[in-house]
Design an enzyme around this catalytic site. Structure first.
Site, mmCIF file in Angstrom:
data_model
loop_
_atom_site.group_PDB
_atom_site.id
_atom_site.type_symbol
_atom_site.label_atom_id
_atom_site.label_comp_id
_atom_site.label_asym_id
_atom_site.label_seq_id
_atom_site.Cartn_x
_atom_site.Cartn_y
_atom_site.Cartn_z
ATOM 1 N N CYS A 9 0.862 -1.185 0.000
ATOM 2 C CA CYS A 9 0.000 0.000 0.000
ATOM 3 C C CYS A 9 0.901 1.238 0.000
ATOM 4 O O CYS A 9 2.085 1.137 -0.282
ATOM 5 C CB CYS A 9 -0.980 -0.015 1.175
ATOM 6 N N ARG A 15 -3.369 -0.350 5.411
ATOM 7 C CA ARG A 15 -3.944 -1.459 4.659
ATOM 8 C C ARG A 15 -3.042 -2.680 4.579
ATOM 9 O O ARG A 15 -3.476 -3.802 4.897
ATOM 10 C CB ARG A 15 -4.307 -0.995 3.241
ATOM 11 N N ASP A 119 -7.929 3.894 1.180
ATOM 12 C CA ASP A 119 -7.005 4.203 2.269
ATOM 13 C C ASP A 119 -7.766 4.918 3.389
ATOM 14 O O ASP A 119 -8.284 6.011 3.186
ATOM 15 C CB ASP A 119 -5.877 5.090 1.748
#
Length: 150
Positions: A9, A15, A119
């Site tokens: 990520c 994440r 996100d």
């Protein structure tokens, strides 16, 4: 069959550490011989712990990521993994641009759904819960379609 998976990520603090922890847990449950790790593409979060909401959401699902420290993607990490699952299309584009020779092994976590994992950085706990559920659903697609585990 893939034996090593990298979760990727932006900062490796929201994440990808959750995805790493979840896939590790799943691989233990199903007795898969799978190496799982994570990284980010942003240098500014290197060595930082996972975000508090990520730690909480993971813990609520029996996953401990308290010891996680963010690391930045590099050529060595790329070469150590057979499959790189990125959180969203933008991360995929950036990673392919930086590492074109790895483009064949870079896929989105939400590949089978044509879905990005949004996100939740600096957002509410509810957004982290949504993130977890999306990661869980997308990883189950990979298990079903790639590893033939339902």
């Amino acid at each position: 069959m893939f034996c090593s998976v990298l979760m990727l990520c932006f900062g490796n603090i929201c994440r990808s550490p959750v995805a790493e922890g979840l896939l590790k847990k799943i691989s233990l449950i199903h007795k898969m011989d799978l190496i799982v790790s994570s990284a980010g593409i942003y240098h500014g979060t290197a060595n930082q712990p996972a975000q508090p909401h990520s730690i909480t959401v993971a813990r609520e699902h029996g996953i401990d990521i308290r010891q996680h420290r963010a690391r930045v993607l590099n050529h060595d990490i790329i070469h150590q993994h057979e499959l790189i699952l990125v959180a969203d299309e933008e991360i995929k584009k950036i990673t392919i641009h930086q590492y074109p020779s790895a483009s064949g092994k870079i896929k989105r976590m939400g590949h089978f759904r044509d879905q990005d994992i949004e996100d939740p950085y600096q957002k509410s706990k509810k957004e982290f819960d949504i993130m977890f559920n999306n990661i869980d659903t997308c990883l189950k697609d990979w298990l079903k379609n790639v590893w033939k585990i339902s």
